[in-house]
Design an enzyme around this catalytic site. Structure first.
Site, short mmCIF file in Angstrom:
data_model
loop_
_atom_site.label_atom_id
_atom_site.label_comp_id
_atom_site.label_asym_id
_atom_site.label_seq_id
_atom_site.Cartn_x
_atom_site.Cartn_y
_atom_site.Cartn_z
N GLU A 1 -6.31 -4.73 12.25
CA GLU A 1 -7.56 -4.05 11.86
C GLU A 1 -8.77 -4.93 12.23
OE1 GLU A 1 -6.48 -3.46 7.70
OE2 GLU A 1 -6.19 -1.31 8.03
N ASP B 1 -2.34 -0.44 13.58
CA ASP B 1 -2.32 0.35 12.35
C ASP B 1 -2.24 1.79 12.84
OD1 ASP B 1 -4.50 0.68 9.40
OD2 ASP B 1 -2.66 1.69 10.02
N GLU C 1 1.47 -1.92 10.87
CA GLU C 1 1.22 -1.98 9.42
C GLU C 1 2.38 -1.33 8.66
OE1 GLU C 1 -1.95 0.44 7.40
OE2 GLU C 1 -2.47 -1.52 6.54
N GLU C 2 3.06 -0.39 9.31
CA GLU C 2 4.09 0.38 8.61
C GLU C 2 5.48 -0.22 8.75
OE1 GLU C 2 0.87 2.47 7.55
OE2 GLU C 2 2.86 2.35 6.64
N ASP D 1 1.89 8.53 7.60
CA ASP D 1 1.88 7.13 8.07
C ASP D 1 3.17 6.83 8.83
OD1 ASP D 1 0.37 6.12 4.98
OD2 ASP D 1 -0.58 6.10 6.96
N LEU E 1 -2.09 4.74 11.59
CA LEU E 1 -3.00 5.74 11.05
C LEU E 1 -3.83 5.13 9.94
CD1 LEU E 1 -3.68 8.69 11.73
CD2 LEU E 1 -2.45 9.35 9.68
N ASP E 2 -4.92 4.48 10.36
CA ASP E 2 -5.80 3.85 9.38
C ASP E 2 -6.68 4.92 8.73
OD1 ASP E 2 -7.06 1.23 8.31
OD2 ASP E 2 -8.75 2.49 8.92
N ASP F 1 0.84 -1.20 0.00
CA ASP F 1 0.00 0.00 0.00
C ASP F 1 0.87 1.25 0.00
OD1 ASP F 1 -2.12 -1.76 0.34
OD2 ASP F 1 -2.17 -1.54 2.53
P1 AFP Z 1 -5.98 3.59 3.90
O1 AFP Z 1 -5.42 3.46 5.29
O2 AFP Z 1 -5.00 3.27 2.80
O3 AFP Z 1 -6.70 4.90 3.70
O4 AFP Z 1 -7.10 2.43 3.76
C1 AFP Z 1 -8.21 2.57 4.60
C2 AFP Z 1 -8.83 1.19 4.71
O5 AFP Z 1 -7.86 0.25 5.07
C3 AFP Z 1 -9.98 1.18 5.71
O6 AFP Z 1 -9.86 2.15 6.70
C4 AFP Z 1 -11.20 1.44 4.85
O7 AFP Z 1 -12.38 0.86 5.37
C5 AFP Z 1 -10.81 0.78 3.54
O8 AFP Z 1 -9.39 0.83 3.45
C6 AFP Z 1 -11.36 1.52 2.35
O9 AFP Z 1 -11.04 0.75 1.21
P2 AFP Z 1 -11.45 1.27 -0.23
O10 AFP Z 1 -10.61 2.51 -0.48
O11 AFP Z 1 -11.12 0.12 -1.16
O12 AFP Z 1 -12.92 1.57 -0.19
#
Ligand code: AFP
Length: 343
Positions: free
Chosen positions: A271, A109, A90-91, A68, A111-112, A62
């Site tokens: 997560e 994680d 995660e990082e 992050d 910073l999700d 990712d």
């Molecule tokens: P990021 O941390 O890369 O923004 O991803 C967020 C995530 O892991 C989670 O928080 C969301 O529910 C999901 O991805 C969103 O996924 P999509 O962008 O495929 O909808």
């Protein structure tokens, strides 16, 4: 504990003199300290223009933003200060020993939801607290082994959603004095709902059962589920989870046919497992579509899983749709004349 109780009093009262509980409390204190710092960092927005800059890729491929990496550094430094034994993030590709002999390990994680950071959407720090026992990895165990779990949400208000295995409680940061105070205890999620969260743009990649479920939600009152549904999708797990804690609903991110998404997008260790513990402690359910999340064996740090969680009856309903793709509401032999469950 009474509403208004501070996080320090709450954790010290719960831990007492028990060594493992005190180690859990120290880990939560570390996450609270990191959360206060991260609330400030995220709150700077474009004043720190480089926050959103892509600086690389994490272990799962990712895109990794500067924020992050900064979030990871802030969380790990706080965990080290508080004597946490190990961290998996995660990082970072590998787990890291922070305090030899520490009684607990934290998977996080940091910073999700960070892909949303430039859009001012709520993001958060998700955490799972596990026992360190002997030489085996504390992380490669089913989520049912968690001692505590939760997430910090950086939104209009900064919250800590926390379960110690005795229900799920919510604390909000009082910015007048920098302390987290209890604002909701023993949160409960209603078993039924008429609100689902899914990224509908992936419809063509879904398995038949999931398409059938969403089709039947869209069919509304005149369809097999006999009620009108509302839909939400924030694209930030902690924001969607916070809404479900507040007003119910279900969240769906099962695996799909896209390359790399066979086992879903979300990671089980830092997560799905923590969110699943929080949700189950509210009377909800959390599966990978059909299997209970907390029963799934974790064999790799960054292992992915499908994730469906929230209102217990709706999660069960979704599981039956996924397991029985030939079903279409009330015409299936599995279901009574009133759709999925006999009245
Ligand atoms: P990021 O941390 O890369 O923004 O991803 C967020 C995530 O892991 C989670 O928080 C969301 O529910 C999901 O991805 C969103 O996924 P999509 O962008 O495929 O909808």
């Amino acid at each position: 504990m009474a509403i208004g109780t501070g996080l320090t009093e709450y954790l010290e009262s719960w831990a007492g003199g028990d060594a493992v509980r005190k180690a859990v409390a120290e880990a939560v204190f570390a996450l609270a300290e990191a959360g206060i710092e991260l609330a400030g960092v995220c709150g700077q927005g474009a004043i720190n223009p480089d926050q959103g800059a892509i600086v690389g890729n994490n272990s799962g491929g990712d895109a990794q933003k500067a924020l992050d990496v900064r979030s990871h550094e802030i969380v790990v430094a706080a965990l080290r200060r508080r004597g946490v034994g190990m961290v998996a993030s995660e990082e970072a590709d590998e787990a890291e020993v922070l305090t030899p002999g520490g009684l607990v390990a934290v998977a996080t994680d940091p910073l999700d939801g960070s892909s949303n950071i430039d859009t001012n959407v709520s993001v958060g720090t998700i955490f799972s607290i596990l026992p360190v026992e002997g030489e085996a990895s504390p992380f490669l165990v089913p989520g049912s082994r968690q001692l505590a779990a939760g997430f910090v949400v950086y939104g209009p208000h900064t919250d800590i959603v926390l379960t110690l295995g005795e229900g799920t409680d919510i604390f909000t940061l009082d910015r007048s004095n920098g302390a987290f105070v209890l604002v909701a205890e023993k949160v409960s999620i209603a078993p039924e709902t008429a609100e689902y969260a899914v990224n509908a743009s992936n419809y063509r990649h879904w398995a038949a059962g999931l398409r059938n479920y969403v089709d039947d939600c869209l069919a509304g009152k005149d369809g097999p589920l006999e009620k009108n549904y509302n839909m939400r999708w924030v694209g930030s797990l902690v924001a969607d989870a916070s809404r479900i804690l507040s007003r119910g609903g279900v969240f769906l991110y099962p695996g799909d046919a896209r390359k790399g998404y066979t086992h879903g997008r979300l990671r089980i260790l830092y997560e799905a497992n923590p969110v699943a513990m929080v949700i189950e402690q509210c009377g909800g359910k959390a599966t990978d579509g059909t299997q209970r999340i907390l029963d799934i064996d974790v064999t790799e740090l960054h292992q992915r899983t499908g994730l469906v969680f929230g209102a217990a009856s709706e999660v069960e309903r979704i599981g039956l749709y996924i397991a029985n793709p030939e079903r279409r509401g009330e015409d299936s032999p599995l279901f009574g004349s009133r759709g999925l469950f006999m009245s």
